[in-house]
Write an enzyme that holds these catalytic residues in place. Structure first.
Site, short mmCIF file in Angstrom:
data_model
loop_
_atom_site.label_atom_id
_atom_site.label_comp_id
_atom_site.label_asym_id
_atom_site.label_seq_id
_atom_site.Cartn_x
_atom_site.Cartn_y
_atom_site.Cartn_z
N PHE A 1 46.36 41.02 36.80
CA PHE A 1 45.48 41.20 37.94
C PHE A 1 44.00 41.16 37.53
O PHE A 1 43.13 40.96 38.37
CB PHE A 1 45.78 42.52 38.64
N GLU B 1 41.54 43.86 43.82
CA GLU B 1 40.95 43.52 42.53
C GLU B 1 39.75 42.59 42.64
O GLU B 1 38.77 42.73 41.89
CB GLU B 1 42.02 42.87 41.63
N ARG C 1 50.90 48.04 26.79
CA ARG C 1 51.65 49.17 27.32
C ARG C 1 52.49 49.93 26.28
O ARG C 1 52.53 51.15 26.31
CB ARG C 1 52.57 48.66 28.43
#
Length: 318
Positions: A86, A61, A170
């Site tokens: 992240f 990342e 999500r």
């Protein structure tokens, strides 16, 4: 009365994917980078249509942020994609130095934000990301509420020059905003006018706040509900206008009360118009594994919690 209806539950990450796909067709300068989470970020359609404009960096990342910053020098508009944890905590130094300090036109797109990431547990459920990002000079922070608004925000940030943090989630949640509603960065949206209390909500808590307003109406309480989709720059004028009318406010967010929307609103009120404020947010804690619904209930991030916060803050009105 709540004029908004659930058009069918959809995940906000799919709104991002739909927006990115549309951008791929409209803007040849848009490129996408991902850290080994293509499916989770719903990037598949963009990749299928624009394979030459997609870059898979793997689980690296920090490198992704550096690459994205470099691409802007060539005039490209990079959209980076990975989980919110992240996208921020793991790469904060790279974002600060290579993107924010350098004023690079990178769009940091963060999925699986907050506690509704669910079963993956505390290590992945970042509840500090809004605070991390809003404190960076020049960083725009956006937290849309449903599929339609996330798609609209994705399209809008491509036309905005400067670093942006776009946060989405999500789970499948109510999709209720108009499909053709224009997304204006930094402009709050009045969802329901009221006279007794202001509810300033962001992200997944916007729909929950509308549900709370229905419950409050049954108790004879008139709640004004405002969608604060942009945390920074904050629509201070809309906030002050509403709170001056109602006399008290509740902020609602899927984030730690330290560093989130609530603190930004508290600063605005402290400087301009002190008023009683209630906070619906996590209480300086990490999360845990569980379904999104179980976690929202346990950590007090649903319509029942908003209703309770309103009843409490009303007692503090002069």
């Amino acid at each position: 009365m709540n004029q908004y209806k659930d058009q069918g539950k959809q995940d906000t990450r799919s709104g991002f994917g739909a927006g990115l796909t549309e951008l791929g067709r409209k803007n040849p300068k848009v490129v996408a980078l991902c850290a080994d989470l293509v499916g989770s970020l719903k990037m598949d359609d963009f990749i299928a249509e624009n394979p030459e404009r997609f870059f898979q960096v793997g689980i690296a990342e920090a490198n992704m942020m550096g690459i994205a910053a470099g691409m802007t020098i060539g005039g490209y508009i990079p959209f980076t994609g990975t989980f919110a944890n992240f996208s921020t905590g793991r790469v904060y130094d790279q974002i600060r130095q290579s993107i924010a300090y350098s004023d690079k036109n990178v769009k940091i797109c963060a999925s699986h934000a907050g506690i509704t990431l669910g079963e993956d547990g505390a290590t992945h459920q970042i509840l500090e990301d809004i605070g991390l990002m809003k404190m960076l000079p020049g960083m725009t922070v956006i937290n849309p509420c449903d599929f339609n608004q996330t798609k609209a925000a994705t399209l809008a940030i491509a036309d905005y020059h400067g670093p942006v943090y776009l946060r989405f989630g999500r789970p499948k949640v109510a999709n209720f905003t108009p499909v053709d509603q224009k997304f204006e960065i930094g402009k709050a949206i009045m969802l329901q006018e009221g006279t007794d209390v202001t509810i300033l909500a962001t992200g997944h808590l916007v729909w929950e706040s509308l549900l709370a307003a229905e419950t409050l109406e049954q108790k004879g309480i008139s709640a004004e509900v405002i969608n604060i989709h942009t945390i920074k720059p904050l629509d201070e004028a809309a906030i002050l206008k509403s709170v001056k009318k109602t006399g008290c406010v509740v902020t609602a967010e899927e984030h730690n009360y330290l560093g989130g929307l609530g603190e930004s609103v508290a600063r605005v009120l402290a400087v301009n118009h002190p008023a009683p404020q209630g906070f619906v947010a996590t209480q300086d804690t990490f999360g845990e594994s569980g379904t999104p619904e179980e976690l929202m209930e346990k950590y007090g991030l649903n319509n029942k919690a908003v209703t309770a916060a309103v009843l409490k803050v009303l007692k503090k009105k002069a």
